[in-house]
Design a protein around this motif. Sequence first.
Motif, short mmCIF file in Angstrom:
data_model
loop_
_atom_site.label_atom_id
_atom_site.label_comp_id
_atom_site.label_asym_id
_atom_site.label_seq_id
_atom_site.Cartn_x
_atom_site.Cartn_y
_atom_site.Cartn_z
N ALA A 52 0.84 -1.20 0.00
CA ALA A 52 0.00 0.00 0.00
C ALA A 52 0.87 1.25 0.00
O ALA A 52 1.96 1.26 0.57
N PRO A 53 0.41 2.34 -0.62
CA PRO A 53 1.20 3.57 -0.64
C PRO A 53 1.23 4.31 0.69
O PRO A 53 2.00 5.26 0.86
N ALA A 54 0.40 3.87 1.66
CA ALA A 54 0.37 4.48 2.99
C ALA A 54 0.07 3.39 4.02
O ALA A 54 -0.55 2.38 3.69
N PRO A 55 0.51 3.58 5.27
CA PRO A 55 0.27 2.56 6.30
C PRO A 55 -1.21 2.20 6.47
O PRO A 55 -1.53 1.05 6.78
N ALA A 56 -2.09 3.16 6.27
CA ALA A 56 -3.51 2.93 6.54
C ALA A 56 -4.10 1.79 5.71
O ALA A 56 -5.00 1.09 6.15
N GLY A 57 -3.59 1.56 4.52
CA GLY A 57 -4.16 0.52 3.66
C GLY A 57 -3.31 -0.73 3.57
O GLY A 57 -3.52 -1.56 2.68
N ALA A 58 -2.34 -0.88 4.48
CA ALA A 58 -1.40 -2.00 4.39
C ALA A 58 -2.06 -3.35 4.63
O ALA A 58 -2.88 -3.50 5.54
#
Length: 426
Positions: free
Chosen positions: A52-58
């Motif tokens: 994911a490009p950000a931790p929130a969507g990992a």
Amino acid sequence: MVAAVLVLATTAALPGAAALAAGEPGSARGTGSAGATDGYDFAGDAVRRAGAPAPAGAEPLEAGSTYRSTLPRNGVLYYRLDLDDASDAYVSVTAVPGADGEVTAVDGIRVSVQDADGGSCSVQSATFGAARSPRPVTAWGMREIDPGANRCQDPGTYYVGVERTRPQDSPPDDWDLELTAATEPRPRQTGATGAPETWDSASPEPLPGEPEHRPGGNGFAHATLVGQGVWRDDIRPGETLYYKVPVDWGRQVYATAELAGSADASGYATGALRLALHNPVRGEVDDAAKGYTGRRTTVGLSPLPPVAYPNRYATAGQVGALRFAGDYYVVIHLAAQVADDFGQGPFGVTLRLRLGGTAGAGPDYAGESRPKGLFEVSARDRAAAPVSAAADDDLAMKAVAVGGIGTGSLLLLGLAVWTATARRRA
């Protein structure tokens, strides 16, 4: 005492020879993979995970599993770890660039682990080095439980970040990734909290003798199982060979790689022959490289301490990486640029592998590692790892030196020679 050593060597060698004769899985390149990319064979059970490009969507990485992903040129990819507060956790990332891309010495990958608040637990990079040869590069990250630390100690969500170290100079194509996650339980009782300060740091003579043919694997998951001995294979420019070596607590690894000479001994390739050692979670322990002029070239690893749990408290990265027993990996790479002056080969390469020290007991872990048995060497592992005839002969000569040339020693020498002969026939 000498008799016991020789009998042990005999019983351990024969099953390994039988496995080789029967075509043991992983003993030949390119078998059983989930698909090879630029010469690297990925694990057959690897699960696809999109970073994911950000931790929130990992997406999560489960301990004990292997994954495949893709790394673009720019940006950081994130993956999630859900951890307890009683285990050390390790993540390895192997990036496989395209064989035709031009890379720089400082290009490679960076792997970071951070807690839910963005606090850094670890950061490590792996680069292509002076040879500038596209090859699989592996970096690892970790979350360690340390009562004296203030960060990364709580249970909960952690994030793994993967990015290129020099995106502005990196090839535009995506790189394939292989990721693994593992956990190590804490010991029931805390022992020494300082790394050993002294050990036998003298390098023994490389194991002598004629090499036995043992093709290297094309990836960690398909590394060829070997034990102490002298092993030979052919390698082409740009190719990487993987060997797996069971290393018990208290043992030391000594390794050298020899590249045969070329008929055209003119020219020079920087850092052409690279030799590296990786630990059971694929973290790099040590590496060495040497240029090639067309003449026979040898490169060897630095003297390394015995494998021991307290090594993790060392400030030196080489020592800290030797923190657990299990399957270690010897990796040999021949730079692609060798072809410019010396042709496509193949070139003969010889691995001389010696295990020093004395095997001992490891820590009394309070639970199971994930995957199970990752940080131990079982009796089956010891029996399965083949030992070359050169190692048999070396052991026999040591027996004679220790025991003297008496009747008993000659009997033991005869036993060792019989073992080596049986193994060659197998």
